[in-house]
Design a protein around this motif. Sequence first.
Motif, PDB file in Angstrom:
ATOM      1  N   ALA A 328      -1.299  11.225  16.892  1.00 46.71           N
ATOM      2  CA  ALA A 328      -0.453  10.622  15.862  1.00 46.71           C
ATOM      3  C   ALA A 328      -1.223  10.544  14.553  1.00 46.71           C
ATOM      4  O   ALA A 328      -2.457  10.462  14.543  1.00 46.71           O
ATOM      5  N   THR A 329      -0.485  10.564  13.452  1.00 45.50           N
ATOM      6  CA  THR A 329      -1.063  10.379  12.121  1.00 45.50           C
ATOM      7  C   THR A 329      -0.473   9.114  11.517  1.00 45.50           C
ATOM      8  O   THR A 329       0.750   9.007  11.368  1.00 45.50           O
ATOM      9  N   ALA A 330      -1.343   8.157  11.201  1.00 48.35           N
ATOM     10  CA  ALA A 330      -0.903   6.908  10.576  1.00 48.35           C
ATOM     11  C   ALA A 330      -0.858   7.086   9.061  1.00 48.35           C
ATOM     12  O   ALA A 330      -1.677   7.801   8.476  1.00 48.35           O
ATOM     13  N   HIS A 331       0.098   6.422   8.438  1.00 43.92           N
ATOM     14  CA  HIS A 331       0.264   6.488   6.990  1.00 43.92           C
ATOM     15  C   HIS A 331       0.256   5.083   6.396  1.00 43.92           C
ATOM     16  O   HIS A 331       0.476   4.092   7.104  1.00 43.92           O
ATOM     17  N   GLN A 332       0.018   5.023   5.099  1.00 48.50           N
ATOM     18  CA  GLN A 332      -0.028   3.749   4.388  1.00 48.50           C
ATOM     19  C   GLN A 332       0.813   3.828   3.119  1.00 48.50           C
ATOM     20  O   GLN A 332       0.956   4.894   2.512  1.00 48.50           O
ATOM     21  N   ASN A 333       1.349   2.661   2.729  1.00 51.00           N
ATOM     22  CA  ASN A 333       2.106   2.531   1.483  1.00 51.00           C
ATOM     23  C   ASN A 333       1.266   1.752   0.472  1.00 51.00           C
ATOM     24  O   ASN A 333       0.757   0.669   0.784  1.00 51.00           O
ATOM     25  N   TRP A 334       1.140   2.303  -0.726  1.00 50.56           N
ATOM     26  CA  TRP A 334       0.303   1.705  -1.767  1.00 50.56           C
ATOM     27  C   TRP A 334       1.143   1.358  -2.991  1.00 50.56           C
ATOM     28  O   TRP A 334       2.053   2.103  -3.357  1.00 50.56           O
ATOM     29  N   ARG A 335       0.803   0.223  -3.631  1.00 49.03           N
ATOM     30  CA  ARG A 335       1.425  -0.167  -4.895  1.00 49.03           C
ATOM     31  C   ARG A 335       0.338  -0.479  -5.910  1.00 49.03           C
ATOM     32  O   ARG A 335      -0.574  -1.268  -5.646  1.00 49.03           O
ATOM     33  N   LEU A 336       0.454   0.150  -7.078  1.00 46.14           N
ATOM     34  CA  LEU A 336      -0.451  -0.085  -8.193  1.00 46.14           C
ATOM     35  C   LEU A 336       0.376  -0.589  -9.368  1.00 46.14           C
ATOM     36  O   LEU A 336       1.584  -0.290  -9.464  1.00 46.14           O
ATOM     37  N   TYR A 337      -0.255  -1.335 -10.283  1.00 46.47           N
ATOM     38  CA  TYR A 337       0.480  -2.004 -11.351  1.00 46.47           C
ATOM     39  C   TYR A 337      -0.155  -1.705 -12.702  1.00 46.47           C
ATOM     40  O   TYR A 337      -1.384  -1.606 -12.825  1.00 46.47           O
ATOM     41  N   ARG A 338       0.707  -1.607 -13.708  1.00 47.19           N
ATOM     42  CA  ARG A 338       0.199  -1.376 -15.059  1.00 47.19           C
ATOM     43  C   ARG A 338      -0.689  -2.547 -15.477  1.00 47.19           C
ATOM     44  O   ARG A 338      -0.330  -3.711 -15.273  1.00 47.19           O
ATOM     45  N   PRO A 339      -1.845  -2.257 -16.069  1.00 49.16           N
ATOM     46  CA  PRO A 339      -2.698  -3.347 -16.556  1.00 49.16           C
ATOM     47  C   PRO A 339      -1.972  -4.182 -17.612  1.00 49.16           C
ATOM     48  O   PRO A 339      -1.223  -3.648 -18.427  1.00 49.16           O
ATOM     49  N   GLY A 340      -2.163  -5.499 -17.557  1.00 43.82           N
ATOM     50  CA  GLY A 340      -1.542  -6.371 -18.545  1.00 43.82           C
ATOM     51  C   GLY A 340      -0.638  -7.404 -17.910  1.00 43.82           C
ATOM     52  O   GLY A 340      -0.461  -7.462 -16.685  1.00 43.82           O
ATOM     53  N   LEU A 341      -0.035  -8.231 -18.761  1.00 48.65           N
ATOM     54  CA  LEU A 341       0.765  -9.356 -18.282  1.00 48.65           C
ATOM     55  C   LEU A 341       2.015  -8.904 -17.537  1.00 48.65           C
ATOM     56  O   LEU A 341       2.406  -9.511 -16.539  1.00 48.65           O
ATOM     57  N   ALA A 342       2.670  -7.842 -18.031  1.00 49.10           N
ATOM     58  CA  ALA A 342       3.899  -7.389 -17.371  1.00 49.10           C
ATOM     59  C   ALA A 342       3.612  -6.930 -15.945  1.00 49.10           C
ATOM     60  O   ALA A 342       4.324  -7.286 -14.999  1.00 49.10           O
ATOM     61  N   GLY A 343       2.554  -6.147 -15.782  1.00 52.78           N
ATOM     62  CA  GLY A 343       2.191  -5.701 -14.445  1.00 52.78           C
ATOM     63  C   GLY A 343       1.817  -6.855 -13.539  1.00 52.78           C
ATOM     64  O   GLY A 343       2.162  -6.875 -12.353  1.00 52.78           O
ATOM     65  N   GLN A 344       1.118  -7.855 -14.099  1.00 53.08           N
ATOM     66  CA  GLN A 344       0.735  -9.020 -13.310  1.00 53.08           C
ATOM     67  C   GLN A 344       1.961  -9.801 -12.857  1.00 53.08           C
ATOM     68  O   GLN A 344       2.037 -10.257 -11.708  1.00 53.08           O
ATOM     69  N   ALA A 345       2.956  -9.943 -13.744  1.00 53.49           N
ATOM     70  CA  ALA A 345       4.174 -10.670 -13.387  1.00 53.49           C
ATOM     71  C   ALA A 345       4.924  -9.963 -12.265  1.00 53.49           C
ATOM     72  O   ALA A 345       5.429 -10.599 -11.326  1.00 53.49           O
ATOM     73  N   ILE A 346       4.993  -8.647 -12.341  1.00 59.36           N
ATOM     74  CA  ILE A 346       5.690  -7.881 -11.302  1.00 59.36           C
ATOM     75  C   ILE A 346       4.939  -7.969  -9.980  1.00 59.36           C
ATOM     76  O   ILE A 346       5.547  -8.103  -8.905  1.00 59.36           O
ATOM     77  N   ARG A 347       3.632  -7.946 -10.054  1.00 59.30           N
ATOM     78  CA  ARG A 347       2.829  -8.059  -8.830  1.00 59.30           C
ATOM     79  C   ARG A 347       3.069  -9.412  -8.161  1.00 59.30           C
ATOM     80  O   ARG A 347       3.242  -9.493  -6.938  1.00 59.30           O
ATOM     81  N   LEU A 348       3.106 -10.479  -8.955  1.00 59.94           N
ATOM     82  CA  LEU A 348       3.364 -11.811  -8.405  1.00 59.94           C
ATOM     83  C   LEU A 348       4.774 -11.904  -7.836  1.00 59.94           C
ATOM     84  O   LEU A 348       4.998 -12.506  -6.778  1.00 59.94           O
ATOM     85  N   ALA A 349       5.752 -11.312  -8.542  1.00 57.34           N
ATOM     86  CA  ALA A 349       7.136 -11.340  -8.060  1.00 57.34           C
ATOM     87  C   ALA A 349       7.262 -10.599  -6.740  1.00 57.34           C
ATOM     88  O   ALA A 349       7.943 -11.059  -5.810  1.00 57.34           O
ATOM     89  N   ARG A 350       6.600  -9.464  -6.643  1.00 56.95           N
ATOM     90  CA  ARG A 350       6.667  -8.686  -5.402  1.00 56.95           C
ATOM     91  C   ARG A 350       6.026  -9.455  -4.245  1.00 56.95           C
ATOM     92  O   ARG A 350       6.545  -9.455  -3.126  1.00 56.95           O
ATOM     93  N   ALA A 351       4.908 -10.130  -4.522  1.00 54.03           N
ATOM     94  CA  ALA A 351       4.264 -10.928  -3.482  1.00 54.03           C
ATOM     95  C   ALA A 351       5.164 -12.081  -3.051  1.00 54.03           C
ATOM     96  O   ALA A 351       5.245 -12.420  -1.862  1.00 54.03           O
ATOM     97  N   GLY A 352       5.865 -12.693  -4.017  1.00 48.73           N
ATOM     98  CA  GLY A 352       6.773 -13.785  -3.684  1.00 48.73           C
ATOM     99  C   GLY A 352       7.926 -13.329  -2.820  1.00 48.73           C
ATOM    100  O   GLY A 352       8.306 -14.009  -1.853  1.00 48.73           O
TER     101      GLY A 352
END
Length: 365
Positions: A328-352
């Motif tokens: 079997a081959t295992a796969h992973q899903n990755w999320r990266l965010y634009r540097p700055g306040l907007a990216g930080q807000a989206i990262r927090l929203a996604r975690a919530g």
Amino acid sequence: MTLAQSQTSGTAELVARLEPQFPAAGVWADLLPRRPGATVFAGPLVQAAHVKAFAPSTPVRSLVLRQGGALASIWPLWQRRLAIGGLTVRELGFARDAHSLRNNLLLPGDAAGQSLACLLRACRDLRGWDTLAFDNLPEMAVPLLPEAAAACGIPCDPPRPGRLLLWADMTDGQEAYLASRSGQFRRQLRKRQREFALLGRSAIRVLHGDEITAALPEWKALAARSWQGENPEAAGLTALDWAFHQALVQNGRLWLLELDARPVACLRMLEDHDTAYVHTMHFDPALADHAPGVVLFAAMMEDAAQRGLRRVDFNGNTPFFARWATGATAHQNWRLYRPGLAGQAIRLARAGVARLRQGAAGKAE
């Protein structure tokens, strides 16, 4: 204006930038055997089929890495708008539809770290995105991603589990493969084959290229009768999905099992230089007790071994595939965010949102 990032790897300069068109198909296809974990799904034919079938008028950003002027990697990046935690998010990522089961960053093994850093810096400098979504990357091919993202100042979440895709090693031939299966498996397979042969006049047709186009009506009719036909949208059987299949007829084979001249099972296989991949499988539920799908699958496996293919990749993880699989081959899903306040807000929203879903799942249990 086209933004570019460059750095030197050895004696050859690496340059990553947007290009208005996909690279030449032959040059792109030649990359696949030289990129760890790469499959036909990361190649030009399948990627062009995604665009042709699902987004013919939607611009797909072609982020290309060249080393000393030669093609070294390509990321076909789709633009999407999502709603996450009440925020509208502009996402860049690989194609996402019923057929986008796996992806690959196509990094050269001798310069993976430098190449990834160059591509990520080019992404950072692009406008019009809030998150980068790299879904279903093979685990073995992305150990450098968090470090490279951090070096570029791009926030990155820990990976989440992606698809686990089963496969069978056919390197040593059909006899060696069958010897790796249990005695019960082999006995049941022979029994199914004998019983099906007694039902009537059976035949297997193996079609290529334009022959697949000619057989599309038979394929569609059988798919509609199958259990997947009960929910065409979920099973990838809409008009757009058939346009995707049509765009791929020059790759691989369509297998049809006929009983008294009537198709009762079909198997669509795609291929690259050493592997055959299951794309779709359908069988007539009226004959479910006689396992036409098993009979056809066994014939396909034997053919792959006879042609010297290294692997048959089942492109899925089901109890049926598990009985045939050797790995079997295992796969992973990755999320990266634009540097700055907007990216930080989206990262927090996604975690919530993720925490709320986990809480709801816990209560349901």
